[in-house]
Every structure is written in structure tokens, then in C-alpha cells.
Design a protein around this motif. Structure first.
Motif, PDB file in Angstrom:
ATOM      1  N   VAL A  90       0.856  -1.192   0.000  1.00  0.00           N
ATOM      2  CA  VAL A  90       0.000   0.000   0.000  1.00  0.00           C
ATOM      3  C   VAL A  90       0.888   1.236   0.000  1.00  0.00           C
ATOM      4  CG1 VAL A  90      -1.770   1.298   1.238  1.00  0.00           C
ATOM      5  CG2 VAL A  90      -1.810  -1.208   1.277  1.00  0.00           C
ATOM      6  N   ASP A  91       0.597   2.164  -0.886  1.00  0.00           N
ATOM      7  CA  ASP A  91       1.289   3.455  -0.907  1.00  0.00           C
ATOM      8  C   ASP A  91       0.312   4.496  -0.368  1.00  0.00           C
ATOM      9  OD1 ASP A  91       2.514   5.872  -1.434  1.00  0.00           O
ATOM     10  OD2 ASP A  91       3.308   5.251  -3.367  1.00  0.00           O
ATOM     11  N   LEU A  92       0.522   4.918   0.875  1.00  0.00           N
ATOM     12  CA  LEU A  92      -0.429   5.825   1.511  1.00  0.00           C
ATOM     13  C   LEU A  92      -0.368   7.243   0.951  1.00  0.00           C
ATOM     14  CD1 LEU A  92      -0.283   4.589   5.200  1.00  0.00           C
ATOM     15  CD2 LEU A  92      -2.151   4.334   3.559  1.00  0.00           C
ATOM     16  N   LYS A  93       0.725   7.597   0.333  1.00  0.00           N
ATOM     17  CA  LYS A  93       0.790   8.903  -0.332  1.00  0.00           C
ATOM     18  C   LYS A  93      -0.147   8.908  -1.530  1.00  0.00           C
ATOM     19  CE  LYS A  93       4.027  12.210  -2.380  1.00  0.00           C
ATOM     20  NZ  LYS A  93       5.459  12.487  -2.685  1.00  0.00           N
ATOM     21  N   GLU A  94      -0.079   7.853  -2.311  1.00  0.00           N
ATOM     22  CA  GLU A  94      -0.969   7.730  -3.471  1.00  0.00           C
ATOM     23  C   GLU A  94      -2.426   7.664  -3.022  1.00  0.00           C
ATOM     24  OE1 GLU A  94      -2.003   4.314  -6.782  1.00  0.00           O
ATOM     25  OE2 GLU A  94       0.084   4.525  -6.123  1.00  0.00           O
ATOM     26  N   TYR A  95      -2.675   6.889  -1.974  1.00  0.00           N
ATOM     27  CA  TYR A  95      -4.038   6.747  -1.459  1.00  0.00           C
ATOM     28  C   TYR A  95      -4.566   8.084  -0.934  1.00  0.00           C
ATOM     29  CZ  TYR A  95      -7.960   5.088   1.354  1.00  0.00           C
ATOM     30  OH  TYR A  95      -9.217   4.910   1.884  1.00  0.00           O
ATOM     31  N   TYR A  96      -3.727   8.805  -0.207  1.00  0.00           N
ATOM     32  CA  TYR A  96      -4.130  10.082   0.375  1.00  0.00           C
ATOM     33  C   TYR A  96      -4.568  11.070  -0.702  1.00  0.00           C
ATOM     34  CZ  TYR A  96      -3.633  14.624   2.701  1.00  0.00           C
ATOM     35  OH  TYR A  96      -3.858  15.890   3.184  1.00  0.00           O
ATOM     36  N   TYR A  97      -3.760  11.211  -1.740  1.00  0.00           N
ATOM     37  CA  TYR A  97      -4.100  12.185  -2.782  1.00  0.00           C
ATOM     38  C   TYR A  97      -5.236  11.711  -3.678  1.00  0.00           C
ATOM     39  CZ  TYR A  97      -0.257  15.098  -1.325  1.00  0.00           C
ATOM     40  OH  TYR A  97       0.562  15.916  -0.584  1.00  0.00           O
ATOM     41  N   LYS A  98      -5.445  10.417  -3.736  1.00  0.00           N
ATOM     42  CA  LYS A  98      -6.569   9.896  -4.516  1.00  0.00           C
ATOM     43  C   LYS A  98      -7.898  10.207  -3.839  1.00  0.00           C
ATOM     44  CE  LYS A  98      -8.349   5.623  -6.604  1.00  0.00           C
ATOM     45  NZ  LYS A  98      -8.116   4.163  -6.801  1.00  0.00           N
ATOM     46  N   TYR A  99      -7.914  10.159  -2.492  1.00  0.00           N
ATOM     47  CA  TYR A  99      -9.157  10.326  -1.743  1.00  0.00           C
ATOM     48  C   TYR A  99      -9.167  11.568  -0.855  1.00  0.00           C
ATOM     49  CZ  TYR A  99     -10.057   5.529  -3.227  1.00  0.00           C
ATOM     50  OH  TYR A  99     -10.267   4.401  -3.983  1.00  0.00           O
ATOM     51  N   HIS A 100      -8.236  12.497  -1.074  1.00  0.00           N
ATOM     52  CA  HIS A 100      -8.142  13.654  -0.171  1.00  0.00           C
ATOM     53  C   HIS A 100      -9.408  14.501  -0.154  1.00  0.00           C
ATOM     54  CE1 HIS A 100      -7.650  17.019  -3.075  1.00  0.00           C
ATOM     55  NE2 HIS A 100      -7.174  16.068  -3.857  1.00  0.00           N
ATOM     56  N   THR A 101     -10.109  14.578  -1.278  1.00  0.00           N
ATOM     57  CA  THR A 101     -11.323  15.394  -1.318  1.00  0.00           C
ATOM     58  C   THR A 101     -12.381  14.830  -0.374  1.00  0.00           C
ATOM     59  OG1 THR A 101     -10.912  16.070  -3.604  1.00  0.00           O
ATOM     60  CG2 THR A 101     -13.159  16.306  -2.795  1.00  0.00           C
ATOM     61  N   ILE A 102     -12.539  13.518  -0.372  1.00  0.00           N
ATOM     62  CA  ILE A 102     -13.519  12.880   0.514  1.00  0.00           C
ATOM     63  C   ILE A 102     -13.064  12.976   1.968  1.00  0.00           C
ATOM     64  CG2 ILE A 102     -14.650  10.703   1.122  1.00  0.00           C
ATOM     65  CD1 ILE A 102     -14.334   9.889  -1.832  1.00  0.00           C
ATOM     66  N   ILE A 103     -11.805  12.602   2.228  1.00  0.00           N
ATOM     67  CA  ILE A 103     -11.288  12.576   3.599  1.00  0.00           C
ATOM     68  C   ILE A 103     -11.342  13.966   4.236  1.00  0.00           C
ATOM     69  CG2 ILE A 103      -9.230  12.177   5.012  1.00  0.00           C
ATOM     70  CD1 ILE A 103      -8.421  10.027   2.894  1.00  0.00           C
ATOM     71  N   LEU A 104     -10.760  14.949   3.539  1.00  0.00           N
ATOM     72  CA  LEU A 104     -10.694  16.295   4.109  1.00  0.00           C
ATOM     73  C   LEU A 104     -12.033  17.025   4.010  1.00  0.00           C
ATOM     74  CD1 LEU A 104      -7.136  17.322   2.876  1.00  0.00           C
ATOM     75  CD2 LEU A 104      -7.825  16.599   5.156  1.00  0.00           C
ATOM     76  N   GLY A 105     -12.838  16.649   3.033  1.00  0.00           N
ATOM     77  CA  GLY A 105     -14.182  17.232   2.950  1.00  0.00           C
ATOM     78  C   GLY A 105     -15.013  16.859   4.163  1.00  0.00           C
ATOM     79  N   LEU A 106     -14.945  15.582   4.543  1.00  0.00           N
ATOM     80  CA  LEU A 106     -15.643  15.139   5.749  1.00  0.00           C
ATOM     81  C   LEU A 106     -15.083  15.832   6.994  1.00  0.00           C
ATOM     82  CD1 LEU A 106     -15.921  11.302   5.023  1.00  0.00           C
ATOM     83  CD2 LEU A 106     -17.846  12.891   5.279  1.00  0.00           C
ATOM     84  N   ALA A 107     -13.757  15.979   7.042  1.00  0.00           N
ATOM     85  CA  ALA A 107     -13.127  16.649   8.191  1.00  0.00           C
ATOM     86  C   ALA A 107     -13.541  18.112   8.260  1.00  0.00           C
ATOM     87  CB  ALA A 107     -11.602  16.524   8.090  1.00  0.00           C
ATOM     88  N   TRP A 108     -13.707  18.748   7.106  1.00  0.00           N
ATOM     89  CA  TRP A 108     -14.124  20.153   7.050  1.00  0.00           C
ATOM     90  C   TRP A 108     -15.541  20.300   7.620  1.00  0.00           C
ATOM     91  CZ3 TRP A 108     -17.482  23.824   5.131  1.00  0.00           C
ATOM     92  CH2 TRP A 108     -16.982  25.135   5.036  1.00  0.00           C
TER      93      TRP A 108
END
Length: 198
Positions: free
Chosen positions: A110-128
Motif C-alpha cells: 500500500v502506498d499511503l501517499k498515493e491513497y491520500y491524494y486519490k481520496y483527499h477530497t472525501i477525507i478532508l471534505g468530511l473533516a471540514w
């Protein structure tokens, strides 16, 4: 006591979220500790966000303690609106816990950098959105009536910094933003939860 009854579902959801994120982290660590060629590449902004998420769950549970005291928050102040406002925070934390770390990886690399940028809109959108509801909780449950209080201003600044991170995959924006979040989070923990000043 009303809170003892209505908080059960909220804390159950929060507990599930906490277990989900911890088991997901454990499964990734297990890949790195296995004797296979599979490997997990961690990415520090993602790791910081995960760390902050875990401690935010703990803090929500911890800071809800005064709500048990009817002198602090009377039973008659509870209604469907206040209950949903209280309940939606652990629900959002559960959503974040579900998406912040990949758990269907079949023990593969698993490459968490790749995963993070692939799903950052969902992850950080929910956090927002979570931050918005935490501000709402401040005003409704903790008598943070002063809109220019340090706690409220800090969260508004966080929302402003996080907004471009939701829509942009620019590495520099995310790394600077997460650094600021980490410093601010540690400051908040130390000032308001360890060395409490009145």
C-alpha cells in the motif's frame, strides 16, 4: 438523566469508529512486519491527519463528560435538534474512520501517499464538515457564546486553511497545512486539556 440515555448511540458509533481506525492501522503495520515482499509506504501528512483524527475521537468523548451534569446542561435543553447536533459528530468521525485508511488491501503493498491524494477530497471534505459541527457543539453545549473566543477563531482559521486542501492535490499545500494543523492541535491539547488555565 436524559444524557445517560441519549448518549448511548452516539458513543456506540464513536466506539465503532475508533475500533475501525485502530484495526486498519494495525493491519497496515502487520504488512510491514510480515516476511513477505509486500510493504506499506507511510506518508507523514496522512499519518498526522490519522493521529489527529484518533485524538479528536478521544477528546470528543472526554469533553462530553460535563453534559452529564444537569447543572451544566439541563435535561430540558435536550430536544431533537440538540440530539442530532450531538449525534452527527460521531457519525462524521465514523465516516472519516472508514475512508482515511485502506482496509481492503488483501495484505498487499500500500502506498499511503498515493491513497491520500486519490481520496483527499472525501477525507478532508468530511473533516471540514466535522469542524463546522464541532463549532456548532461549542455554541450549543459549552456556552461558547463569544464568537471571537480563541477556540472559535482557531477552528475558523482551520476551516480556511483546510478549504484549499479539499480541492487541491498540491503537495506543498497539504504538507504546509498538515504541519500547521499538527502544531495547533498540540497547542490546543497542552493549553486546554493538560495545563488547564482558568
Amino acid at each position: 438523566m436524559v444524557f445517560g440515555h441519549i448518549s448511548t448511540v452516539a458513543f456506540l458509533i464513536l466506539g465503532f469508529a475508533f475500533v475501525r481506525i485502530m484495526t486498519s492501522i494495525t493491519s497496515l503495520i502487520a504488512i510491514n512486519k510480515s516476511n513477505t515482499k509486500e510493504h506499506v509506504n507511510f506518508y507523514w501528512p496522512h499519518s498526522i491527519f490519522t493521529f489527529i483524527t484518533i485524538f479528536t475521537m478521544i477528546l470528543f468523548w472526554w469533553t462530553a463528560t460535563p453534559l452529564q451534569d444537569t447543572n451544566f446542561y439541563p435535561d430540558e435543553s435536550w430536544n431533537l435538534f440538540t440530539y442530532i447536533l450531538f449525534l452527527i459528530v460521531p457519525c462524521l468521525m465514523f465516516f472519516i474512520a472508514e475512508v482515511v485508511i485502506p482496509y481492503e488491501h488483501d495484505k498487499k503493498s500500500v502506498d499511503l501517499k498515493e491513497y491520500y491524494y486519490k481520496y483527499h477530497t472525501i477525507i478532508l471534505g468530511l473533516a471540514w464538515v466535522l469542524q463546522l459541527f464541532l463549532i456548532g457543539n461549542f455554541f450549543v453545549f459549552y456556552n461558547e457564546g463569544d464568537i471571537i473566543s480563541i477556540k472559535v477563531i482557531g477552528r475558523v482559521i482551520m476551516l480556511c486553511i483546510m478549504a484549499p486542501m479539499v480541492f487541491s492535490a498540491n503537495k506543498r499545500i497539504h504538507e504546509i497545512g498538515m504541519s500547521i494543523f499538527f502544531i495547533g492541535f498540540v497547542y490546543t491539547i497542552v493549553k486546554y486539556h493538560i495545563f488547564v488555565t482558568h
